[in-house]
Design a protein around this motif. Structure first.
Motif, PDB file in Angstrom:
ATOM      1  N   ARG A 176      29.251  50.466  43.084  1.00 40.17           N
ATOM      2  CA  ARG A 176      29.362  49.810  44.225  1.00 40.17           C
ATOM      3  C   ARG A 176      29.580  50.414  45.650  1.00 40.17           C
ATOM      4  O   ARG A 176      29.464  49.617  46.535  1.00 40.17           O
ATOM      5  CB  ARG A 176      30.962  49.232  43.722  1.00 40.17           C
ATOM      6  CG  ARG A 176      31.090  48.296  42.633  1.00 40.17           C
ATOM      7  CD  ARG A 176      32.628  48.033  42.478  1.00 40.17           C
ATOM      8  NE  ARG A 176      32.810  46.809  41.776  1.00 40.17           N
ATOM      9  CZ  ARG A 176      32.621  46.714  40.172  1.00 40.17           C
ATOM     10  NH1 ARG A 176      32.294  47.853  39.648  1.00 40.17           N
ATOM     11  NH2 ARG A 176      32.935  45.735  39.734  1.00 40.17           N
ATOM     12  N   LEU A 229      33.573  53.963  33.950  1.00 41.57           N
ATOM     13  CA  LEU A 229      34.127  53.859  35.246  1.00 41.57           C
ATOM     14  C   LEU A 229      33.396  54.694  36.382  1.00 41.57           C
ATOM     15  O   LEU A 229      33.615  54.047  37.566  1.00 41.57           O
ATOM     16  CB  LEU A 229      35.616  54.873  35.158  1.00 41.57           C
ATOM     17  CG  LEU A 229      36.727  54.205  34.213  1.00 41.57           C
ATOM     18  CD1 LEU A 229      37.912  55.180  34.227  1.00 41.57           C
ATOM     19  CD2 LEU A 229      37.109  52.868  34.791  1.00 41.57           C
ATOM     20  N   GLU A 241      30.672  52.189  37.573  1.00 36.39           N
ATOM     21  CA  GLU A 241      31.080  51.022  38.028  1.00 36.39           C
ATOM     22  C   GLU A 241      31.779  51.321  39.446  1.00 36.39           C
ATOM     23  O   GLU A 241      31.308  50.562  40.223  1.00 36.39           O
ATOM     24  CB  GLU A 241      32.317  50.505  37.312  1.00 36.39           C
ATOM     25  CG  GLU A 241      31.711  49.783  36.182  1.00 36.39           C
ATOM     26  CD  GLU A 241      30.755  48.552  36.386  1.00 36.39           C
ATOM     27  OE1 GLU A 241      31.011  47.683  37.371  1.00 36.39           O
ATOM     28  OE2 GLU A 241      29.544  48.382  36.021  1.00 36.39           O
ATOM     29  N   THR A 242      32.051  52.507  39.678  1.00 35.63           N
ATOM     30  CA  THR A 242      32.313  53.021  41.065  1.00 35.63           C
ATOM     31  C   THR A 242      31.418  53.265  42.063  1.00 35.63           C
ATOM     32  O   THR A 242      31.269  52.837  43.161  1.00 35.63           O
ATOM     33  CB  THR A 242      33.434  54.309  40.753  1.00 35.63           C
ATOM     34  OG1 THR A 242      34.531  53.883  40.271  1.00 35.63           O
ATOM     35  CG2 THR A 242      33.921  54.889  42.300  1.00 35.63           C
TER      36      THR A 242
END
Length: 151
Positions: A20, A13, A16-17
């Motif tokens: 970006r 998590l 992926e955060t």
């Protein structure tokens, strides 16, 4: 296993955060997709489209990282330290091993900031796994019998 899954989930998590939002963030997703595609090719299997390859990679990362981080709880002593050190080893391995495996190492090593974030992400996953494993261990331990009140 639940502690390992907690660490692996947090790792994924946060990765992926961060990827970006931060231009120099590690792209372990790309490294994983590259490794999976290479393995499938060597086995003579079809390589799925990029979207499916991404999802297969994420699933594989969650399972393999959960199993790996679960090793921190094998012995009931120093769980947090052991799981954190496993995270550190995974982060360093993510920097040093891709090139030796014939993969492009840029996703984990293109800048010093990328390398530090790579190690930090895996370290975070290991720490989280250790904390959850220790909390679960304490919950499973039988409560000590209270002393009888003598009047």
């Amino acid at each position: 296993m639940a502690g390992g899954l907690a660490g692996a989930t947090l790792l994924t998590l946060v990765h992926e955060t961060v990827r970006r939002a931060v231009p120099k963030a590690p792209r372990m997703d790309l490294l994983g997709m590259q490794a999976l595609a290479k393995g499938l090719h060597k086995l003579g299997l079809n390589i799925p489209n990029p979207t499916r390859l991404f999802y297969y990679t994420m699933a594989g990362d969650l399972v393999s990282n959960a199993l790996y981080y679960s090793l921190g709880g094998v012995n009931n002593r120093k769980i947090v330290l052991r799981a954190t050190l496993l995270g550190l080893a995974a982060g360093v391995g993510a920097i040093l091993l891709p090139e030796k495996m014939g993969l492009n190492d840029a996703p984990s090593s293109r800048t010093t900031a990328t390398k530090l974030m790579t190690v930090g992400l895996y370290l975070l996953g290991g720490l989280a796994a250790g904390i959850v494993q220790r909390a679960m261990q304490k919950k499973r331990q039988p409560k000590a019998a209270g002393k009888a009140l003598v009047l």
